[in-house]
Each structure stands twice: as C-alpha cells, then as structure tokens.
Write an enzyme that holds these catalytic residues in place. Structure first.
Site, short mmCIF file in Angstrom:
data_model
loop_
_atom_site.label_atom_id
_atom_site.label_comp_id
_atom_site.label_asym_id
_atom_site.label_seq_id
_atom_site.Cartn_x
_atom_site.Cartn_y
_atom_site.Cartn_z
N HIS A 164 25.96 32.00 52.14
CA HIS A 164 25.63 30.86 51.28
C HIS A 164 24.19 30.45 51.57
O HIS A 164 23.73 30.54 52.71
CB HIS A 164 26.58 29.69 51.56
CG HIS A 164 26.51 28.61 50.53
ND1 HIS A 164 25.60 27.58 50.60
CD2 HIS A 164 27.24 28.40 49.40
CE1 HIS A 164 25.77 26.77 49.56
NE2 HIS A 164 26.75 27.24 48.82
N ASP A 223 34.43 30.52 47.97
CA ASP A 223 34.97 31.48 47.02
C ASP A 223 35.85 32.54 47.68
O ASP A 223 36.65 33.19 47.00
CB ASP A 223 33.83 32.18 46.27
CG ASP A 223 33.09 31.24 45.34
OD1 ASP A 223 33.75 30.37 44.73
OD2 ASP A 223 31.85 31.35 45.24
#
Length: 360
Positions: A164, A223
C-alpha cells in the site's frame, strides 16, 4: 444546507440504488429475477443492504455487524487516496456535488483503486486452481514466484492484495478485516481458503525479496481479505466495488465540505518537460506512426497554503500514450452515468416514492 442535505441523501440512498441496480442488471443481462424489496425504516445501512439483497430478506445480527464493520473500514483513510483527491480537485473547481461524487466513483472503479479487489479475487482463484495442496507452503511460494516473475496470472509481476502506498508497516484495516475473516471461516468449508490467504500474506514478501531483491516493507492491504469476507456472506462479486463506493461516500462528503470551507482556490496540475535540448519540427506528412508524446514530470500544485497541502510528485516520468480501458463494473457504470445507464433511469422515478428513498 444544500451540500449537507445532498450528502446525507446520497449516503442514505446509494446503498438502495446499488441493490436495485444490481437486480436490474441481473434481469436484463443474466436472465435473473428482478427483486425490488422495500427498505425497512429504522434499519442500519448494513441491515438495509442485506435485507434488500437477499430474496428471503433474512440475515443474522453477526452478519449485519460484520458488514457494518467492513463499511466503516472502507469509509476513509486520508485525503491522499485517488478518489478522495478527485473529490478535492473537482470541488476546487466549484462544480456541483453530483458531478463531484460521480467523478469520485469514476476514480474508485479503477482496477488500481477500488476495483483492485476483483484483481485480488482473480489472482487467488488462479492460485487455488494451480496449487494442488493449499497447505504446502512450498507449492504456494513456487506459484507466487511465477506471478512475481511475470510468468503467471496477468503477467504484471504484481501480487495483488499486498502493499500500500501509505500503509507500509501494516494496514490497520486489513488487520481488523483478517480477524473477522478468521472468526467467520474457522470451522466452516471456508477455513482451507482462509489458511491459503494467510500463506500468501506471509510468503509474498519473502518471495518478492528472493526473486526481485526488493526488501522494502510490505504488508497485506484490506483487499487481501475483504472479497473473501463478502463471499462468505453471499454478497455477489459485482457488488464489491459498489459497496466500497457506498462506504467511501461519507469520506468524500467530509473532504468536499472541508475543501469548500478552506480551499478557496482551484487545484491545478503543473507539468514540466524533462526532455533535454530542442527538437526539429517534423511536418505531418513525414511523421508516419511515430509517437510524439514527450516525457513529462508532473507536480500537483495549489497556489495557496491550506489544510490539504500537496507535495510535488518527482517520481512521475513517462511518455503520454492512449489510455487503456480497464474492465468496467456494470453497477458502478450505471451509478457514474456511463454505459448501461438506462438501468438507473428506470429507478429515477422512485425518488418520488418516500417508501423507497426516504432519507433514514
């Protein structure tokens, strides 16, 4: 008052529009049934979604609590994410709230943003199909190596669900999501799949380090487990990204309010060419199929000091090219005003029916 009313109205209505549009899409393109449950006043957003989505309208308190937590985890995590920044940019131009939120949805459905959960699920499905023994970490690591080396899945070398831009040490959203995923999966037919996801999360940094020599901190993002949680709850994949949009609507609204109050000036991009020297002019008749785009380095600037300062981007160096079209989410397209928008036109008249779209 208009901005606040519009935001509250959309936060309330978007989940219901999402479910109704999903069933319209099912009926029109998949020969499915067109279900139109009335919403029940007094239910929470999570309860309304489950009640309107399921044919029998039945759900447990645990399922509603889990979905409520997932909506909270997706609501916002800072103004630097792509769709929230799109909200800021559009708001700074003094456009209307509907155009702003539609632009945010257009950003969110991209496969590198809110649509990433579809890539994660597709990658996980391929791993499940090609790894004979999910509990064998050697086999899992070998297939991850193929993905990293661009020999498997989409040949990009990316392990979706890992890494991320902001959360490098750990993603607190993923940690919470994983805890609930484990709670739901253990002792059920989903437990083996959950253990496989755990292995992917644990092995991916090691494989990337071994194959690419990249030792930067990397953690699972939300996710990795969100699609798995939704699947266990029986929520169709078509609604994963629209659910993200329903949750993020509150975050977009908050940033729009702040931009209206403290922004005052338009946000504009500044581009600086990094090509050295001059280029001779080439007549159109002699250019043929040559690519004429010149490399640029972009810096996003705002000519003022404010609560949402933007650092210049010094890592962007590319040649301009035609934008590839990413896979579209049918439901989000209809919400954003793209293809298949005729679905929503059918429901536009429902806005006049208080029982359907009254702000709760």
């Amino acid at each position: 008052h208009h901005e606040i009313h519009t935001a509250i109205s959309l936060i309330s209505r978007l989940p219901r529009i999402m479910v109704l549009t999903y069933y319209a899409k099912q009926a029109r393109y998949n020969n499915g049934s067109m279900l139109m449950h009335r919403f029940i006043p007094g239910q929470s957003t999570a309860e309304t979604i489950l009640s309107m989505l399921r044919p029998d309208r039945q759900f447990t308190a645990e399922e509603a609590r889990m979905l409520d937590i997932m909506l909270c985890l997706h609501a916002e995590h800072g103004g630097g994410n792509n769709s929230t920044f799109a909200t800021r940019v559009l708001t700074s131009s003094d456009t209307d709230p509907y155009s702003t939120y539609a632009g945010a949805i257009g950003s969110l459905k991209g496969s590198k943003h809110g649509g990433a959960n579809h890539q994660v699920l597709a990658m996980q499905q391929e791993i499940k199909q090609n790894v004979a023994d999910w509990s064998d970490e050697g086999q899992v690591a070998d297939y991850l190596a193929k993905i990293v080396n661009k020999e498997a899945f989409d040949k990009t070398g990316l392990v979706y669900g890992m890494g991320h831009a902001v959360y490098t040490k750990s993603d607190p959203r993923a940690i919470i999501c994983k805890q609930f995923a484990e709670k739901l999966a253990v002792g059920t037919e989903f437990e083996a799949e959950y253990r496989l996801l755990e292995s992917i999360e644990r092995l991916a940094p090691e494989v990337i380090l071994r194959e690419k020599g990249t030792s930067k901190d990397m953690c699972a993002n939300i996710d990795m487990y969100s699609g798995f949680v939704y699947s266990m709850m029986g929520i169709p994949e078509d609604l994963f990204t629209p659910l993200f949009a329903c949750a993020r609507m509150s975050g977009w609204a908050a940033h729009r309010f702040e931009e209206i109050v403290s922004g005052k000036r338009i946000i504009r991009p500044a581009y600086k060419s990094i090509r050295s020297g001059k280029r001779d002019y080439v007549p159109m008749s002699e250019r043929g199929g040559r690519r004429l785009g010149s490399p640029v380095r972009a810096a996003l600037v705002r000519p003022r000091a404010g609560s949402f300062d933007i650092a210049p981007r010094t890592d962007v160096s590319r040649e301009t090219s035609a934008t590839e079209r990413t896979p579209m989410n049918n439901v989000l397209l209809s919400l954003a005003g793209g293809e298949r928008v005729s679905f929503c036109k059918r429901f536009a008249r429902l806005a006049a029916v208080p029982e359907f779209f009254a702000v709760s």
